[in-house]
Structure formats: structure tokens, C-alpha cells
Design a protein around this motif. Structure first.
Motif, mmCIF file in Angstrom:
data_model
loop_
_atom_site.group_PDB
_atom_site.id
_atom_site.type_symbol
_atom_site.label_atom_id
_atom_site.label_comp_id
_atom_site.label_asym_id
_atom_site.label_seq_id
_atom_site.Cartn_x
_atom_site.Cartn_y
_atom_site.Cartn_z
ATOM 1 N N GLY A 106 0.786 -1.224 0.000
ATOM 2 C CA GLY A 106 0.000 0.000 0.000
ATOM 3 C C GLY A 106 0.819 1.275 0.000
ATOM 4 O O GLY A 106 0.266 2.363 0.198
ATOM 5 N N SER A 107 2.110 1.160 -0.255
ATOM 6 C CA SER A 107 2.963 2.361 -0.249
ATOM 7 C C SER A 107 3.135 2.965 -1.642
ATOM 8 O O SER A 107 3.901 3.907 -1.812
ATOM 9 N N GLY A 108 2.464 2.434 -2.643
ATOM 10 C CA GLY A 108 2.489 3.029 -3.976
ATOM 11 C C GLY A 108 3.594 2.528 -4.883
ATOM 12 O O GLY A 108 3.891 3.152 -5.906
ATOM 13 N N LYS A 109 4.199 1.382 -4.550
ATOM 14 C CA LYS A 109 5.326 0.869 -5.348
ATOM 15 C C LYS A 109 4.901 0.585 -6.793
ATOM 16 O O LYS A 109 5.599 0.951 -7.737
ATOM 17 N N THR A 110 3.761 -0.081 -6.963
ATOM 18 C CA THR A 110 3.315 -0.449 -8.314
ATOM 19 C C THR A 110 3.026 0.791 -9.147
ATOM 20 O O THR A 110 3.367 0.846 -10.342
ATOM 21 N N THR A 111 2.392 1.796 -8.536
ATOM 22 C CA THR A 111 2.113 3.038 -9.260
ATOM 23 C C THR A 111 3.401 3.688 -9.732
ATOM 24 O O THR A 111 3.494 4.196 -10.863
ATOM 25 N N VAL B 22 22.679 -4.212 -8.889
ATOM 26 C CA VAL B 22 21.800 -3.166 -8.352
ATOM 27 C C VAL B 22 22.417 -1.789 -8.573
ATOM 28 O O VAL B 22 23.539 -1.522 -8.148
ATOM 29 N N ARG B 23 21.670 -0.917 -9.245
ATOM 30 C CA ARG B 23 22.124 0.452 -9.480
ATOM 31 C C ARG B 23 21.633 1.408 -8.400
ATOM 32 O O ARG B 23 22.328 2.352 -8.034
ATOM 33 N N ALA B 24 20.417 1.177 -7.926
ATOM 34 C CA ALA B 24 19.856 2.053 -6.896
ATOM 35 C C ALA B 24 18.626 1.392 -6.292
ATOM 36 O O ALA B 24 18.012 0.503 -6.902
ATOM 37 N N VAL B 25 18.289 1.845 -5.072
ATOM 38 C CA VAL B 25 17.074 1.398 -4.404
ATOM 39 C C VAL B 25 16.325 2.652 -3.947
ATOM 40 O O VAL B 25 16.924 3.574 -3.384
ATOM 41 N N VAL B 26 15.030 2.677 -4.233
ATOM 42 C CA VAL B 26 14.189 3.801 -3.820
ATOM 43 C C VAL B 26 13.144 3.277 -2.846
ATOM 44 O O VAL B 26 12.341 2.406 -3.203
ATOM 45 N N ALA B 27 13.189 3.774 -1.607
ATOM 46 C CA ALA B 27 12.144 3.444 -0.629
ATOM 47 C C ALA B 27 11.086 4.536 -0.675
ATOM 48 O O ALA B 27 11.395 5.707 -0.924
ATOM 49 N N GLN B 28 9.837 4.181 -0.437
ATOM 50 C CA GLN B 28 8.796 5.198 -0.481
ATOM 51 C C GLN B 28 7.655 4.905 0.474
ATOM 52 O O GLN B 28 7.443 3.768 0.900
ATOM 53 N N ARG B 29 6.940 5.962 0.837
ATOM 54 C CA ARG B 29 5.707 5.906 1.606
ATOM 55 C C ARG B 29 4.734 6.889 0.972
ATOM 56 O O ARG B 29 5.116 7.732 0.169
ATOM 57 N N LEU B 30 3.469 6.790 1.358
ATOM 58 C CA LEU B 30 2.468 7.719 0.871
ATOM 59 C C LEU B 30 1.951 8.580 2.018
ATOM 60 O O LEU B 30 1.695 8.078 3.121
ATOM 61 N N VAL B 31 1.804 9.869 1.755
ATOM 62 C CA VAL B 31 1.198 10.795 2.712
ATOM 63 C C VAL B 31 0.080 11.542 2.002
ATOM 64 O O VAL B 31 0.115 11.733 0.783
ATOM 65 N N GLY C 53 -9.909 17.753 5.028
ATOM 66 C CA GLY C 53 -8.717 18.595 4.937
ATOM 67 C C GLY C 53 -7.640 18.053 4.015
ATOM 68 O O GLY C 53 -6.619 18.718 3.807
ATOM 69 N N TYR C 54 -7.851 16.862 3.465
ATOM 70 C CA TYR C 54 -6.873 16.251 2.557
ATOM 71 C C TYR C 54 -7.560 15.825 1.271
ATOM 72 O O TYR C 54 -8.737 15.440 1.271
ATOM 73 N N LYS C 55 -6.804 15.863 0.176
ATOM 74 C CA LYS C 55 -7.325 15.388 -1.100
ATOM 75 C C LYS C 55 -6.169 14.817 -1.911
ATOM 76 O O LYS C 55 -5.263 15.532 -2.328
ATOM 77 N N GLY C 56 -6.185 13.508 -2.135
ATOM 78 C CA GLY C 56 -5.128 12.856 -2.887
ATOM 79 C C GLY C 56 -3.928 12.532 -2.005
ATOM 80 O O GLY C 56 -3.854 12.929 -0.838
ATOM 81 N N ARG C 57 -2.999 11.773 -2.590
ATOM 82 C CA ARG C 57 -1.791 11.392 -1.850
ATOM 83 C C ARG C 57 -0.539 11.650 -2.681
ATOM 84 O O ARG C 57 -0.598 11.762 -3.907
ATOM 85 N N SER C 58 0.569 11.728 -1.985
ATOM 86 C CA SER C 58 1.854 11.990 -2.627
ATOM 87 C C SER C 58 2.904 11.101 -1.976
ATOM 88 O O SER C 58 2.744 10.658 -0.834
ATOM 89 N N GLY C 59 3.982 10.842 -2.693
ATOM 90 C CA GLY C 59 5.048 10.004 -2.151
ATOM 91 C C GLY C 59 6.104 10.803 -1.426
ATOM 92 O O GLY C 59 6.345 11.976 -1.705
ATOM 93 N N ILE C 60 6.728 10.171 -0.449
ATOM 94 C CA ILE C 60 7.979 10.672 0.119
ATOM 95 C C ILE C 60 9.011 9.573 -0.134
ATOM 96 O O ILE C 60 8.691 8.382 -0.083
ATOM 97 N N PHE C 61 10.248 9.967 -0.436
ATOM 98 C CA PHE C 61 11.202 9.027 -1.015
ATOM 99 C C PHE C 61 12.560 9.057 -0.314
ATOM 100 O O PHE C 61 12.942 10.049 0.307
ATOM 101 N N GLU C 62 13.265 7.936 -0.469
ATOM 102 C CA GLU C 62 14.622 7.772 0.056
ATOM 103 C C GLU C 62 15.447 7.085 -1.032
ATOM 104 O O GLU C 62 15.113 5.975 -1.450
ATOM 105 N N PHE C 63 16.500 7.735 -1.513
ATOM 106 C CA PHE C 63 17.321 7.210 -2.600
ATOM 107 C C PHE C 63 18.631 6.628 -2.052
ATOM 108 O O PHE C 63 19.393 7.340 -1.392
#
Length: 557
Positions: free
Chosen positions: A316-321, A433-442, A488-498
Motif C-alpha cells: 500500500g505504499s504506492g510501489k506499483t504506481t 543493483v544500481r539504486a534502491v528507492v524506498a517510499q511511503r504515501l502521505v 482537509g486532505y485530497k489525494g496522496r503523494s510520495g515521500i522518497f529515500e534514494f
């Protein structure tokens, strides 16, 4: 009734179900006809006894339709239009063909017409009109809920024909209305949950479950049956085992796929539908939530000639998207893109997508081996779950392919340990492996009711924000309005770690350095943590401190 009333009365008199006195009394009260109906209304004759007598006279078997469990494949043999037109239901299949229940064993015109339209000669059995009416509602969503009709209650979901397609049943229109509402609210999931006295409906909107208006408990079975019929693969007769299916509908002029899952509970089957809106395929990288500096890094990574790029995070953190946005960005006619997924969630033009099917041996490793013989430039693996999949993906990346995939790890450096744990040799990990991106949704602050705000002292301490940072910040919050359902919220966005893999990181991987040591090295290289990226988005007015703190509770830095 199309047959002669006097003929039916003779059958009833001969069978002893009514007396001549009963018939004479009914004739006196109803001189214009309708005598059989009058006898039933007075309680002199029960509907079931009446139908049993007719069936016996016609040498036809009488069945209790309401007590029968009819498999989905049998129901599928009777088109809904014919069931509605002739008021009949299929009840079984024998070696001789389909068995159809009718409410009038003397209506030979219906037998002939139905046989002609089905292209076969069914075996006809007899059931009561009431039971067949109830079955039509329960199995096909045709007509009104018999329980409601008997009680004289209006159907709360009955709509004028002008509001829906002419001839639609109320359950069909109600289910359509439910799906339309979920789509308009941009829900990602629909949860239908049977409780003891209510049939609860909840939508997951921007990652949060919100309770909606619930339909009457009495419609629970009909609603679930309708959804199973829409799937085309789920059995409405099976209520004791979990089932999975897929529904494709047109909602609001757009084609929407739903993944359906049912599980049995003490009060009925619980249904969860995941809405797969194909508009997500059109997301650009800025819509994912990248700020300009991170977007530049990401664009460079996804246009590399070879290697593996991993996207990590919990369910549910938006990886597939994110992966689909990558494919959308690099999808050009001079590149061949192939994906292997379980399941294929979105169908993309110009991309070869392979569905995993373990039952026939089409596993991730088997699909990957076949894909490599198709000479692709870019491969997407839905998820790396085992050593076989990982090793084939890595070997593909080492032979000139760019590979995208996902892993379930809490942070970006942890992906290295995860690959080693499932059986990949460290030297292969470091090479591929060239890079790993971790993500969450807020959740994003609603743009319609966004207003200036201030950080609480407790939030400043939790985020490690000082007064100097706040001086140039644009702290905001959503006041709540109709557009965001007062949330007070509409839609979600990612926060990332490279986590970028350089020569020093490769050496550390080969030496089996710990995740903590890799994380320290990444920090030395300038890696921002998930929380730090979230802080930037709080300070820019994109989201709130509450959202970032909740999404990054495990970020100890």
C-alpha cells in the motif's frame, strides 16, 4: 393465466384440494373470474399445493426452488434477459441438458419459445411463482426484494427508470450507484462487511477507511450475488470458501477494473473490491511527489542502459504506481518493454504484459526465462519473492537489460540484506543493483480549503525542525470543505529515500557489511531519509506534520 380457469378448477376439485362449496363461494364473490387467485387469497388453497397439483397433472416434477443451491456455471447458461422475460430460473444441469424451473406447467408457448432461443430443449420442472420471483431477485438482481414487497416497504434503492438503463433491476442499479460513488470519491478500495444487524459499507479514500451509508441488511445476499455474477468466475452457491475474481465496468465514461475478494464470516461473506483506475497510468513523475532535485536523479536512473532499480516499501505504499509511471515515462517505439506480474493490474498500450499463473506452471521464474528469449530492452518484475526470481532478474540485468522490480523492506539500504537473505550472492547484488528507492504515501492538503498554519512545538521536536527553517517555510493545513469531505486532505503523494550504489557501496556489499553500515555510507553520500524528504514537503505546504510523522515512525534518524 393463459389457460382456462375452469380447467384448473377441475384439476383442483379432482385432487381434493378445494371443495365445490369453496369454488361456489369464490364464484359468488368474484363473478368476473380470478377464482384461483381468490381461493389463494382466502387461504383455502396454498400456492404450493396449487402448483404441486398442476405439476402432477402435467407429469412434471415439483421442486422447492428456494432450497436449491445452483452453481454459477448453471446460472450462466440462462441469459439474464430470458430469465427476466419468461420468469424462469435454471436450477441444475443433467446429462440431458439444462433443468429450468417454471411457475406455470401449462404454458406451452413459453416452453417452445425458450427452447428455440436457447437452441436446446431443457427439462422443465415446476416451482411456485413466489419462489421463482425470489430466485430471480437473489440470483439475477431482477425485480424487487420479495421480503420488502411482502412487508409493504418501499425499496430504498428503487430508482426511476429514467435514472438508469430501462429494465434494470434495483440491485443492479444499486451496485452501479455504489461503484460510481466510490469512483467519484477516488476510493482505492470498497469494503462490504456483514455485521450481525447491519451490512456495513466503507471506502478507502486516500489510504483511510471512511464509513458510507449502508444498504439494508436484507439486501446483503442479493448484492454479493450480483457482484459474483458480474465477475463471471465466482460461484454464488459457494459461501464457505474464499473466492477471488475480477470485474470490468464502465463508470463515468471510463473503463475501470476491480479485483474482488470474498471471505466467509459468521454473518455472511465479506467482500473487498480494489479499484484499479487506469488514469493512474498517465501519472507523470511530478505527480508521484518528486521534488525537482529528486526527479532529476530518478529520471537518470530509469534511463540507464542496464542494471536493476528496486522500489521498496510495505503493502500500500504506492510501489506499483511508481513502476507504472516509470514505464509510462520510458515507453517508446524504439524500446521493447515486457512485464511479468501477479496479477496484471493495468493494461498499458505498447507494452507486453505477462500474467503469472502458478497452476499451469507459469511462475515468476518460468515467465522471466521465456521473456528473455523475446529480446526485451526493459523488464519489469512485479515483485521479487524468491531466489530463483531474484537470480534470473539479476542475470538479465548483467546481460544488458534494465530491470525494474519491488521488494518488501522498510528502508532502501535494507534491500541489500533482503536479497542476500533469499539466496543471492553478494557479488551479484553489488554488480547488478544500481539504486534502491524506498517510499511511503502521505495525504496532500486539500487545494480548495488550504490555509496557513503553524507547527506545534511537539511536531517541531518530532521532526527536528528549528525556527530558522520555519522562517522561510509555508506551513499549511486543510480547513475542511465539501471537495475533501471535510477531511482537509485530497489525494496522496510520495515521500522518497534514494540509496545509490557507488564503488564504495559495492565493496561494502561484497564484504557483507550490515544494513546499518550501508545506511551510514549512504548518509555520507547525501541520502535523505524518508522523514527528511517528508519534512521538506511539510515546509513547502504539500502535507502536514501529522502525516509525515505517522508514515515514518520507523525512521530513527
Amino acid at each position: 393465466m393463459s389457460v382456462n380457469q375452469e380447467f384448473i378448477l377441475e384439476i383442483l376439485l379432482d385432487s381434493g384440494l378445494v371443495s365445490q362449496r369453496d369454488v361456489d363461494a369464490a364464484r359468488a364473490d368474484h363473478p368476473l373470474g380470478g377464482l384461483v387467485d381468490a381461493l389463494v387469497e382466502k387461504g383455502v388453497l396454498s400456492e404450493e399445493d396449487y402448483m404441486r397439483a398442476l405439476a402432477m397433472h402435467s407429469s412434471m416434477e415439483f421442486v422447492e426452488v428456494g432450497a436449491m443451491h445452483v452453481p454459477e456455471d448453471v446460472l450462466a447458461e440462462m441469459p439474464r434477459e430470458l430469465a427476466e422475460r419468461f420468469k424462469v430460473v435454471p436450477v441444475a444441469r443433467t446429462e440431458g441438458g439444462l433443468v429450468v424451473a417454471v411457475s406455470n406447467p401449462l404454458d406451452f408457448d413459453t416452453f417452445d419459445s425458450l427452447s428455440h432461443m436457447l437452441g436446446t430443449s431443457p427439462e422443465f420442472v415446476c416451482g411456485t411463482p413466489g419462489a421463482i420471483k425470489e430466485a430471480l431477485f437473489k440470483w439475477y438482481g431482477i425485480g424487487q426484494d420479495p421480503a420488502s414487497a411482502k412487508a409493504g416497504e418501499p425499496n430504498p434503492y428503487e430508482m426511476d427508470t429514467a435514472e438508469g438503463e430501462a429494465g434494470e433491476g434495483p440491485i443492479i442499479r444499486m451496485v452501479t450507484s455504489l461503484l460510481l460513488e466510490a469512483y467519484n470519491l477516488r476510493a482505492s478500495d470498497i469494503h462490504l462487511e456483514p455485521m450481525e444487524k447491519v451490512f456495513r459499507v466503507r471506502f478507502r479514500i486516500d489510504g483511510v477507511l471512511q464509513e458510507m451509508q449502508s444498504p439494508p441488511k436484507r439486501l446483503q445476499s442479493a448484492i454479493i450475488s450480483r457482484l459474483k455474477i458480474m465477475s463471471g468466475t465466482m460461484s454464488i452457491a459457494e459461501k464457505r470458501m474464499p473466492q477471488d475474481g475480477r470485474i470490468q465496468v464502465t463508470v463515468g465514461g471510463r473503463q475501470v477494473d476491480l479485483r474482488v475478494s470474498t471471505v466467509p464470516t459468521p454473518h455472511g461473506e465479506s467482500v473487498v473490491m480494489r479499484i484499479l483506475d487506469k488514469s493512474a497510468l498517465q501519472l507523470g513523475l511530478p505527480q508521484l511527489g518528486f521534488l525537482s532535485d529528486d526527479q532529476a536523479i530518478f529520471e537518470k536512473l530509469i534511463t540507464l542502459p542496464d542494471g536493476i532499480l528496486l522500489v521498496t516499501g510495505p503493502t500500500g505504499s504506492g510501489k506499483t504506481t511508481t513502476l507504472y509511471a516509470c514505464l509510462n515515462y520510458i515507453n517508446r517505439t524504439d524500446k521493447k518493454l515486457i512485464t511479468v506480474e501477479d496479477p496484471v493490474e493495468y493494461q498499458m498500450a505498447g507494452i507486453n504484459q505477462v500474467q503469472v499463473n502458478a497452476e499451469i506452471g507459469m511462475t515468476f521464474p518460468a515467465a522471466l526465462r521465456s521473456m528473455l528469449r523475446q529480446a526485451p530492452n526493459i523488464i519489469m518484475v512485479g515483485e521479487i519473492r524468491d531466489a530463483d526470481t531474484a537470480n534470473i532478474a539479476i542475470n538479465a540485468s548483467l546481460t544488458g537489460h534494465l530491470v525494474f522490480s519491488t521488494l518488501h523492506t522498510n528502508d532502501a539500504p535494507g534491500a541489500v540484506a533482503r536479497l542476500v537473505d533469499i539466496g543471492v550472492q553478494p557479488f551479484l547484488v553489488s554488480s547488478a543493483v544500481r539504486a534502491v528507492v524506498a517510499q511511503r504515501l502521505v495525504r496532500r492538503i486539500c487545494p480548495k480549503c488550504k490555509e496557513p498554519s503553524e507547527l506545534l512545538p511537539s511536531d517541531m521536536r518530532a521532526l527536528g525542525v528549528d525556527a530558522l527553517q520555519l522562517a522561510s517555510a509555508s506551513i499549511s493545513k486543510g480547513r475542511g470543505c465539501d471537495f475533501c469531505r471535510n477531511g482537509g486532505y485530497k489525494g496522496r503523494s510520495g515521500i522518497f529515500e534514494f540509496f545509490l550504489v557507488d564503488d564504495e557501496v559495492r565493496r561494502m556489499i561484497n564484504e557483507r557489511s550490515t544494513t546499518l553500515q550501508l545506511r551510514r555510507r549512504a548518509r555520507e553520500m547525501g541520502m535523505r531519509t524518508l522523514r527528511e524528504d517528508g519534512i521538506r514537503k511539510v515546509l513547502s505546504g504539500m502535507t502536514t506534520a501529522e502525516e509525515v510523522i505517522g508514515a515514518t515512525m520507523g525512521d530513527k534518524e
